[in-house]
Design a protein around this motif. Structure first.
Motif, mmCIF file in Angstrom:
data_model
loop_
_atom_site.group_PDB
_atom_site.id
_atom_site.type_symbol
_atom_site.label_atom_id
_atom_site.label_comp_id
_atom_site.label_asym_id
_atom_site.label_seq_id
_atom_site.Cartn_x
_atom_site.Cartn_y
_atom_site.Cartn_z
ATOM 1 N N ALA A 32 -11.840 -3.367 -6.094
ATOM 2 C CA ALA A 32 -10.510 -3.707 -5.593
ATOM 3 C C ALA A 32 -9.515 -2.570 -5.797
ATOM 4 C CB ALA A 32 -9.994 -4.974 -6.274
ATOM 5 N N PHE A 33 -9.709 -1.773 -6.857
ATOM 6 C CA PHE A 33 -8.762 -0.708 -7.188
ATOM 7 C C PHE A 33 -9.492 0.627 -7.350
ATOM 8 C CE2 PHE A 33 -7.450 -4.711 -9.246
ATOM 9 C CZ PHE A 33 -6.317 -4.991 -8.502
ATOM 10 N N PRO A 34 -10.081 1.145 -6.279
ATOM 11 C CA PRO A 34 -10.794 2.424 -6.417
ATOM 12 C C PRO A 34 -9.851 3.583 -6.717
ATOM 13 C CG PRO A 34 -10.658 1.770 -4.109
ATOM 14 C CD PRO A 34 -10.162 0.613 -4.908
ATOM 15 N N GLN A 60 3.208 -7.898 0.588
ATOM 16 C CA GLN A 60 2.803 -7.768 1.993
ATOM 17 C C GLN A 60 1.930 -8.931 2.469
ATOM 18 O OE1 GLN A 60 3.974 -5.362 3.906
ATOM 19 N NE2 GLN A 60 5.052 -4.386 2.211
ATOM 20 N N ASN A 61 1.870 -10.031 1.696
ATOM 21 C CA ASN A 61 1.052 -11.193 2.077
ATOM 22 C C ASN A 61 -0.432 -10.832 2.199
ATOM 23 O OD1 ASN A 61 3.333 -12.733 2.128
ATOM 24 N ND2 ASN A 61 3.408 -12.993 4.339
ATOM 25 N N GLN A 62 -0.920 -9.975 1.303
ATOM 26 C CA GLN A 62 -2.311 -9.547 1.329
ATOM 27 C C GLN A 62 -3.051 -9.850 0.031
ATOM 28 O OE1 GLN A 62 -1.280 -5.370 2.699
ATOM 29 N NE2 GLN A 62 -3.128 -5.726 3.908
ATOM 30 N N ALA A 63 -2.500 -10.736 -0.794
ATOM 31 C CA ALA A 63 -3.169 -11.059 -2.047
ATOM 32 C C ALA A 63 -4.525 -11.713 -1.794
ATOM 33 C CB ALA A 63 -2.284 -11.969 -2.900
ATOM 34 N N ALA A 64 -4.623 -12.546 -0.758
ATOM 35 C CA ALA A 64 -5.909 -13.184 -0.445
ATOM 36 C C ALA A 64 -6.916 -12.146 0.017
ATOM 37 C CB ALA A 64 -5.703 -14.250 0.632
ATOM 38 N N GLU A 65 -6.484 -11.179 0.763
ATOM 39 C CA GLU A 65 -7.384 -10.112 1.216
ATOM 40 C C GLU A 65 -7.925 -9.314 0.037
ATOM 41 O OE1 GLU A 65 -7.197 -6.175 4.128
ATOM 42 O OE2 GLU A 65 -5.597 -7.673 4.167
ATOM 43 N N LEU A 66 -7.097 -9.105 -0.965
ATOM 44 C CA LEU A 66 -7.542 -8.389 -2.151
ATOM 45 C C LEU A 66 -8.485 -9.251 -2.982
ATOM 46 C CD1 LEU A 66 -6.911 -5.557 -3.274
ATOM 47 C CD2 LEU A 66 -5.181 -6.603 -4.733
ATOM 48 N N ALA A 67 -8.195 -10.567 -3.078
ATOM 49 C CA ALA A 67 -9.045 -11.463 -3.854
ATOM 50 C C ALA A 67 -10.423 -11.653 -3.213
ATOM 51 C CB ALA A 67 -8.364 -12.811 -4.035
#
Length: 625
Positions: A32-34, A60-67
């Motif tokens: 997730a954090f390269p 940016q409403n992307q927490a689900a994409e990161l999860a």
């Protein structure tokens, strides 16, 4: 004891509840954090960079994409409706206020009829120059860019430079993820470091035949050295080489910069800057270097990248940016924390930090509400006793089903569950606002028709007052430092408009953020000036703080005085000086006419009839004493 040692408490431990962020021993999830796990990133900065990316995803409403990287595709079903972004925008608007104004103490305080004062004149001049510079440099936009980073991520960074082409200081907003200050073990994190890096990776560009690279821009305070000039190394790289001269005996001696003075005893070099009273031995060096990732095979971090493998950038004027002496004794970098850092800490805290778990609950409730609304809009129906069991049923308007004698149709109503979910969402929103110290009136969610009285409204804004007061406290001296650097850069650049300037303690004043009763303030100001309990200057400042469109105190005062004819008559009665009255009205006094010649009236009385004449003497006996 073993479990206690595994608990990590630091500036970013408020994110430990997320498995995606805090893996074994607190190391963020590398898939997730390269960027945070890059080989050149120091270990102490990994959690900070991962926190920045996590916070940016919420914004940016992307927490689900990161999860999804850890929890699988089902994590993408989570609804995100922009609550974190709305909180950031609301806090940002209140921190900055309606407007921002550069002020210099003492500017505008001198009345037009007073004798010229050197300090007040200098303050006026610097204030005008700074405001003109801010307009040319689009400072309000730069402030918005940096402050949004500070509110959402916890930190904002400005980088200043002198632009020879524009002939002014430039200021740029830099992502705090590129900012790496070097803070030693014995250094106080609250103090500004003497060396900072801006470092980031550049991806491979096959079209231009460029490999993956690392670019690092370094500012460092170090002792003043001999003068250098652009040169070329043995392997053909552009570098800076020291200048030397023949001392007459065949020996090469280093060349000193203009105005530099050597100390024979210590060997140090000192320099007197235009803004200092005493010489100093320090200067700021700028280095802009790039490395190919393939060339970095050892154990390097951002502060120990090998200089022998670097290629240095060249400025537009031909100067190689390899330890280039900037001729200033400060780092032109300003770090703006969102909150007052803890003792001996350097980093601020995001305004989303304390409410992030509430936002997760909100996203979960919004997801459940979306699912429940589907069953409410298209209800579930149970049918038994169909005449023809092979008929495919579909719930639609006008649908007709034939049931047998014992047929039965049952509809499941889920609207009550949807109602409960929506009420739960409102409760969570109120909880988030309470924790973030944002009342409903500050978020703009209150019904204007249900607004309380002005006094009750002011009381409800109490938590917001403490929040904004603390956040502005963390920024006050940072913007004072930025404006001080701007003045010094113009002096170092020898701009003709800044000749003879003395650096002044300028401030960036944020405007009001609370709704104000303009009519009430105008009445207070009018009564106060009329009764003589406050001055016109103070009254104008009160109106400016209330949001009245007044740009300059002195100019507004001159406009008011130019129409104050009743006050001019009182001044004329008190002084009897038409020049003073004309100066008060901002006009030219008329030339005084020459007084007319005095003409005495002709005599109409017989002189002999006056007492003491000859006839009187005769009547008295004719004897003259």
């Amino acid at each position: 004891m073993t479990r206690a040692k595994a608990v990590i408490i630091d500036a970013y431990s408020w994110l430990n509840y997320k498995p995606l962020y805090s893996e074994t021993r607190g190391v963020p999830y590398r898939r997730a954090f390269p960027e945070a796990a890059a080989t050149w990133v120091p270990p102490e900065d990994e959690r900070r960079l991962a926190a920045y990316k996590m916070l940016a995803a919420y914004d940016q409403n992307q927490a689900a994409e990161l999860a999804e990287l850890r929890d699988g595709p089902e994590a993408r079903d989570r609804r995100e409706f922009g609550d974190p972004s709305m909180f950031v925008d609301a806090i940002l608007a209140h921190v900055l206020g309606r407007e921002q104004q550069i002020t210099v103490p003492g500017a505008g305080d001198q009345a037009a009829d007073d004798a010229p004062d050197a300090e007040a004149a200098m303050a006026d001049r610097v204030q005008t120059l700074l405001r003109d510079w801010a307009e040319d440099e689009l400072l309000p936009m730069r402030v918005q860019q940096t402050e949004r980073k500070a509110v959402s991520l916890g930190d904002g960074v400005y980088r200043l430079a002198w632009d020879p082409a524009k002939q002014r200081a430039t200021v740029r907003s830099v992502d705090p993820g590129f900012y790496f200050p070097i803070i030693g073990e014995d250094d106080d994190g609250g103090e500004f470091p003497s060396r900072v890096h801006f470092c980031w990776e550049l991806p491979e560009d096959k079209r231009r035949d460029l490999k993956a690279r690392i670019r690092r821009i370094t500012y460092e305070l170090a002792p003043i050295g001999p003068a250098t000039a652009a040169g070329v190394s043995e392997d053909g790289r552009a570098i800076r080489a020291p200048l030397t001269t023949d001392d007459g005996d065949g020996n090469l001696m280093p060349v000193l910069g203009p105005g530099d003075l050597p100390d024979p005893e210590t060997g140090s070099i000192s320099r007197l800057y235009p803004w200092n009273d005493q010489p100093t031995t320090l200067t700021c060096y700028l280095t802009d270097a790039t490395w190919n990732l393939d060339d970095l095979k050892g154990d390097y971090d951002v502060d120990s990248l090998p200089l022998d493998k670097a290629s240095y950038a060249t400025r537009s004027d031909g100067e190689v940016l390899d330890h280039l002496d900037l001729l200033i004794d400060f780092l032109p970098v300003v770090h703006v924390p969102n909150t007052v850092p803890a003792a001996e800490e350097h980093w601020g805290q995001s305004s989303l930090a304390k409410v992030l778990q509430v936002f997760d609950e909100l996203a979960g409730s919004d997801t459940d509400s979306a699912r429940a609304s589907a069953t409410t809009g298209l209800p579930m129906v149970a049918v038994s006793g169909m005449a023809d069991s092979r008929t495919e049923l579909e719930v639609a308007p006008g649908a007709v089903w034939k049931l047998g004698e014992s047929g039965k149709l049952t509809s499941i109503d889920t609207s009550s569950a949807l109602r409960e979910l929506r009420e739960h969402v409102h409760d969570l929103s109120d909880r988030a606002a309470t924790i973030a110290r944002l009342p409903a009136v500050a978020l703009g969610t209150i019904d204007p028709s249900k607004a309380p009285s002005g006094y009750a409204l002011d009381i409800s804004l109490g938590p917001l007052d403490s929040l904004i007061g603390s956040m502005r406290l963390a920024r006050d001296h940072k913007y004072a430092l930025l404006l001080k650097f701007v003045q010094r850069l113009h002096l170092a650049g020898q701009h003709p408009d800044w000749a003879g300037i003395t650096v002044q303690p300028a401030k960036l004043v944020f405007g009001p953020y609370k709704p104000t009763d303009r009519a009430g303030i105008l009445e207070q100001v009018t009564v106060g000036v009329d009764k003589g309990v406050i001055s016109k200057e103070t009254a104008i400042r009160m109106l400016m703080e209330a949001g009245f469109p007044i740009e300059d105190v002195e100019e507004e005062l001159e406009r008011i005085d130019a129409r104050s004819f009743a006050a001019a008559r009182d001044l004329a009665d008190a002084l009897g000086n038409p020049d003073e009255v004309a100066a008060f009205l901002g006009r030219q006094a008329p030339d005084a006419p020459e007084p007319p010649t005095v003409v005495l009236p002709p005599a109409t009385v017989d002189p002999t009839a006056l007492p003491g004449t000859e006839d009187d003497d005769e009547q008295a006996g004719g004897n003259t004493p």
